[in-house]
Design a protein around this motif. Structure first.
Motif, short mmCIF file in Angstrom:
data_model
loop_
_atom_site.label_atom_id
_atom_site.label_comp_id
_atom_site.label_asym_id
_atom_site.label_seq_id
_atom_site.Cartn_x
_atom_site.Cartn_y
_atom_site.Cartn_z
N ASN A 1 27.23 36.50 39.87
CA ASN A 1 26.69 37.11 40.23
C ASN A 1 26.62 38.48 38.98
OD1 ASN A 1 24.80 34.66 39.87
ND2 ASN A 1 24.44 34.97 42.12
N ASP A 2 27.81 39.54 40.39
CA ASP A 2 27.82 40.09 40.13
C ASP A 2 28.77 41.01 38.83
OD1 ASP A 2 28.42 43.01 40.58
OD2 ASP A 2 28.98 43.06 42.84
N LEU A 3 29.64 39.88 38.46
CA LEU A 3 30.43 40.39 37.39
C LEU A 3 29.50 40.09 36.08
CD1 LEU A 3 33.60 37.84 37.67
CD2 LEU A 3 33.65 40.93 37.45
N ALA A 4 28.97 39.20 36.14
CA ALA A 4 27.23 39.40 34.90
C ALA A 4 26.98 40.16 34.67
CB ALA A 4 26.97 38.12 35.54
N SER A 5 26.74 40.79 35.96
CA SER A 5 25.60 42.71 35.93
C SER A 5 26.52 43.30 35.20
CB SER A 5 24.93 42.89 36.86
OG SER A 5 26.10 43.23 37.76
N ALA A 6 28.40 43.19 34.79
CA ALA A 6 28.90 44.93 34.32
C ALA A 6 28.45 45.21 33.00
CB ALA A 6 30.64 43.96 34.67
N GLU A 7 28.36 45.77 32.88
CA GLU A 7 28.20 47.35 31.34
C GLU A 7 29.43 47.47 30.89
OE1 GLU A 7 24.74 49.17 32.19
OE2 GLU A 7 23.39 47.53 32.42
N SER A 8 30.56 47.43 32.51
CA SER A 8 31.63 48.81 31.32
C SER A 8 32.33 47.63 30.40
CB SER A 8 32.45 48.60 32.19
OG SER A 8 33.06 47.64 33.62
N PRO A 9 32.95 48.53 29.67
CA PRO A 9 34.42 47.14 28.11
C PRO A 9 34.40 46.31 29.21
CG PRO A 9 34.70 49.86 28.26
CD PRO A 9 33.96 49.78 29.65
N TYR A 10 35.23 46.27 30.53
CA TYR A 10 36.03 45.44 31.35
C TYR A 10 35.31 45.68 32.48
CZ TYR A 10 39.79 48.66 32.41
OH TYR A 10 39.85 49.11 32.86
N ALA A 11 35.63 44.32 33.49
CA ALA A 11 35.46 44.19 34.61
C ALA A 11 36.29 43.30 35.16
CB ALA A 11 34.18 43.42 35.34
N LEU A 12 36.56 44.16 36.49
CA LEU A 12 37.82 43.75 37.86
C LEU A 12 37.72 43.79 38.95
CD1 LEU A 12 40.55 44.96 37.20
CD2 LEU A 12 40.05 47.26 39.39
N LEU A 13 38.16 42.14 38.71
CA LEU A 13 37.72 41.17 40.17
C LEU A 13 38.93 41.20 40.98
CD1 LEU A 13 36.28 39.09 41.33
CD2 LEU A 13 37.75 37.27 40.09
N VAL A 14 38.30 42.35 42.25
CA VAL A 14 39.58 42.54 42.65
C VAL A 14 39.25 41.68 44.19
CG1 VAL A 14 40.61 44.42 45.21
CG2 VAL A 14 39.08 44.53 43.03
N SER A 15 40.61 40.53 44.52
CA SER A 15 40.34 39.85 45.60
C SER A 15 42.19 39.83 46.35
CB SER A 15 39.94 38.41 44.78
OG SER A 15 40.16 37.21 46.00
N PRO A 16 42.03 39.78 47.97
CA PRO A 16 43.41 39.00 48.37
C PRO A 16 43.86 37.66 47.95
CG PRO A 16 41.56 39.29 49.97
CD PRO A 16 41.32 39.57 48.90
N LEU A 17 42.44 36.84 47.91
CA LEU A 17 43.46 35.41 47.25
C LEU A 17 42.49 34.84 46.14
CD1 LEU A 17 41.67 34.11 50.92
CD2 LEU A 17 43.88 34.12 51.02
N LEU A 18 43.17 36.13 45.04
CA LEU A 18 42.77 36.02 43.65
C LEU A 18 43.34 34.40 42.93
CD1 LEU A 18 41.48 37.16 41.53
CD2 LEU A 18 43.56 37.49 40.83
N ILE A 19 44.92 34.78 43.68
CA ILE A 19 45.68 33.27 43.35
C ILE A 19 45.08 31.83 43.75
CG2 ILE A 19 47.88 32.30 42.97
CD1 ILE A 19 47.39 35.21 41.13
#
Length: 201
Positions: free
Chosen positions: A97-115
């Motif tokens: 939901n938060d990523l869907a609101s991004a207006e910058s050219p790209y968005a960054l998803l920060v996560s310690p458990l990304l993998i």
């Protein structure tokens, strides 16, 4: 474009993400912050956690006592898996939901458990903030005021350094000072803008 940013505990993920946001206006979604939102008082997840672990994992004000819960789940892998199965889908929903609101050219998803959580499948590139494990241990023990054994248990529950680096498209080496990290972030940002405009660097 969604870019994932990950790294082990104490690697400097937050410092890198802050540079992307503050210097370049990149929309940052922090999965760790979302993990706090889904266990706020009144949320169903908190009630289920208390049902399983008892009132010992609550603070006096009714909110989650995260250090107490962490101590329990990092002592027993089956409890940690139960907690991850409960929380990961809820965190994912908040993140999407938060990523869907991004207006910058790209968005960054920060996560310690990304993998480990499979969140990297939501991204088109993965940045790994990399430091030697000795620096991770020292930084985290000093920052969080926790015993080295607990830091090691957290590190063992995360992907290994080699596993993370195998998934990386880009690596930020954070074994120097903040200025050195910032310079690497700035260069990556320029590269991503060039990629988005069709140029290749």
């Amino acid at each position: 474009m969604i870019i994932g940013l990950t790294g082990g505990i104490g690697s400097g993920k937050s410092a890198a993400a802050d540079r992307f946001a503050e210097a370049h206006g990149v929309h940052v979604v922090d999965a760790d912050m979302k993990s706090r939102v889904v266990v706020e008082p009144g949320r169903p997840a908190l009630a289920r956690i208390v049902d399983r672990f008892g009132d010992d994992v609550l603070l006096d004000n009714g909110s989650l006592n995260r250090p107490a819960l962490r101590e329990v789940v990092f002592r027993d892998p089956t409890q940690r898996l139960w907690l991850e199965e409960l929380l990961h889908p809820l965190i994912r929903e908040e993140v999407v939901n938060d990523l869907a609101s991004a207006e910058s050219p790209y968005a960054l998803l920060v996560s310690p458990l990304l993998i480990e959580s499979g969140q990297h499948r939501m991204t088109e590139r993965v940045i790994v903030v990399d430091v030697p494990e000795s620096i991770q241990l020292a930084r985290t023990a000093a920052r969080d005021q926790v015993p080295l054994d607990q830091v090691r248990a957290i590190m063992e529950a995360q992907a290994s350094r080699d596993d993370r680096l195998r998934q990386a498209h880009d690596v930020l080496v954070n074994d120097g000072d903040l200025a050195a990290l910032h310079a690497q972030v700035d260069a990556l940002h320029d590269r991503y803008l060039a990629m988005l405009s069709g140029d290749t660097l």
